[in-house]
Design a protein around this motif. Structure first.
Motif, PDB file in Angstrom:
ATOM      1  N   LYS A  85       2.094   1.715  -3.531  1.00 35.44           N
ATOM      2  CA  LYS A  85       1.016   2.168  -4.410  1.00 35.44           C
ATOM      3  C   LYS A  85       0.796   3.675  -4.301  1.00 35.44           C
ATOM      4  CE  LYS A  85      -1.710  -2.124  -4.427  1.00 35.44           C
ATOM      5  NZ  LYS A  85      -2.959  -2.756  -3.929  1.00 35.44           N
ATOM      6  N   THR A 128       1.611   6.260  -7.394  1.00 32.54           N
ATOM      7  CA  THR A 128       0.549   7.094  -7.972  1.00 32.54           C
ATOM      8  C   THR A 128       0.969   8.564  -8.002  1.00 32.54           C
ATOM      9  OG1 THR A 128      -1.150   5.537  -7.219  1.00 32.54           O
ATOM     10  CG2 THR A 128      -1.858   7.788  -7.729  1.00 32.54           C
ATOM     11  N   ASP A 163       0.832  -1.211   0.000  1.00 31.72           N
ATOM     12  CA  ASP A 163       0.000   0.000   0.000  1.00 31.72           C
ATOM     13  C   ASP A 163       0.862   1.255   0.000  1.00 31.72           C
ATOM     14  OD1 ASP A 163      -2.385  -1.369  -0.059  1.00 31.72           O
ATOM     15  OD2 ASP A 163      -2.646  -1.377   2.120  1.00 31.72           O
ATOM     16  N   VAL A 175      -4.681   1.238  -9.619  1.00 25.70           N
ATOM     17  CA  VAL A 175      -3.427   0.822  -8.987  1.00 25.70           C
ATOM     18  C   VAL A 175      -3.550  -0.511  -8.250  1.00 25.70           C
ATOM     19  CG1 VAL A 175      -3.777   2.059  -6.801  1.00 25.70           C
ATOM     20  CG2 VAL A 175      -1.446   1.686  -7.676  1.00 25.70           C
ATOM     21  N   ASP A 176      -4.731  -0.818  -7.700  1.00 25.65           N
ATOM     22  CA  ASP A 176      -4.920  -2.094  -7.005  1.00 25.65           C
ATOM     23  C   ASP A 176      -4.906  -3.274  -7.970  1.00 25.65           C
ATOM     24  OD1 ASP A 176      -5.037  -0.874  -4.551  1.00 25.65           O
ATOM     25  OD2 ASP A 176      -7.227  -0.826  -4.461  1.00 25.65           O
ATOM     26  N   LEU A 208      -0.533  -3.004  -9.548  1.00 29.96           N
ATOM     27  CA  LEU A 208       0.574  -3.447  -8.688  1.00 29.96           C
ATOM     28  C   LEU A 208       0.038  -4.508  -7.742  1.00 29.96           C
ATOM     29  CD1 LEU A 208       2.147   0.038  -7.785  1.00 29.96           C
ATOM     30  CD2 LEU A 208       2.673  -1.454  -9.737  1.00 29.96           C
TER      31      LEU A 208
END
Length: 286
Positions: A243, A247, A240, A259-260, A263
């Motif tokens: 990420k 971003t 997290d 993004v989830d 990555l």
């Protein structure tokens, strides 16, 4: 029809036998020592089977150019016993079967694209952040190689404003591997990563360096998905953190999936590399 696979890591070897469905049927693991000692155990495992082909994903750097005099050799590795060792030649001298030869991270990328977190995708990347940093890419369904294989762990990164560590890489200092791989924790703090709290600021530095690299890989390769493996990715909250930083660094410059979805952690867990080796063997068998 059985095939063999080897995930030859700098710390340990994993050998397995699989079938035409790329299923792992039997496997063994043992520490990487000298070539002679290690291959003795490799041979002891594979000699029990009638194999149609063998796929090898090896730590490197390795020579992957088929027209090169040193094709199949491990090149300038810090594991000095393996430097300039003709790994593929030693295997071919023992087994008269077709063999596939690539890096361990390319093998993991192949495994994840075929059966793991990037299943069905033709343009993906796999990166492992552990004792070292390595990455492999699948482009249009094929392993990416040029005059050699990519060494994406050695791109230079911009130091974090609060991080004064200069990096442990003897070649580049503050490259991604030098700043984010496991030994950088000990270099900064004098203790192993497993002994460092997940809330320590050092993990924020490492997430920043990984995010920088992912931004660069994204604008250069434009993959559909990036799979992140290795021990550092098992730190609570690391994915997290990466990420969020990724971003911010990408800044919507080019479109990427959410993004989830972009990555992700490996779908095959620690089996990505050995699964890729079995897939490679099935691809090259006669």
């Amino acid at each position: 029809m059985l095939v063999g696979g080897i995930e030859a890591g700098g710390t340990k070897f994993v050998c397995a036998v699989g079938n035409e469905k790329n299923e792992l049927l039997e496997r063994v693991a043992f520490p990487t020592t000298t070539p002679e000692e290690t291959l003795e155990q490799v041979f002891a495992f594979f000699d029990r089977f009638d194999l149609a082909a063998i796929g090898i994903g090896s730590f490197g750097p390795i020579d992957v150019k088929k027209d090169s005099e040193t094709y199949g050799h491990i090149l300038c590795t810090p594991k000095l016993a393996w430097k300039d060792f003709d790994f593929l030649g030693a295997m071919k001298a023992r087994y008269a079967v077709p063999m596939g030869w690539t890096t361990d991270v390319n093998g993991a990328a192949l495994g994840e694209s075929a059966l793991g977190a990037a299943k069905g995708m033709k343009n993906i990347m796999y990166i492992t952040i552990g004792t070292g940093v390595g990455a492999g890419a699948i482009v249009d369904g094929k392993i990416l190689e040029g005059i050699g294989h990519p060494e994406m762990g050695h791109i230079l990164v911009r130091p974090h404003e609060h991080d004064h560590y200069e990096g442990f890489c003897p070649y580049h200092g503050n490259c991604l591997e030098g700043m984010a791989a496991g030994p950088s924790i000990d270099g900064r703090l004098g203790k192993a990563g497993k002994d460092v709290e997940p809330t320590d600021a050092v993990w924020d530095y490492i997430a920043y360096y990984i995010a920088q690299a992912l931004e660069a890989y994204t604008v250069i390769l434009r993959p559909e998905r990036i799979v992140l493996g290795g021990g550092v990715m098992k730190v609570p909250g690391m994915l997290d953190n990466i990420k969020g930083k990724f971003t911010k660094l990408l800044a919507d410059y080019v479109p990427v999936p959410a993004v989830d979805d972009y990555l992700v952690l490996p779908g095959l867990g620690d089996d990505a590399g050995i699964t890729g080796a079995i897939i490679l063997a099935n691809e090259v068998k006669a």
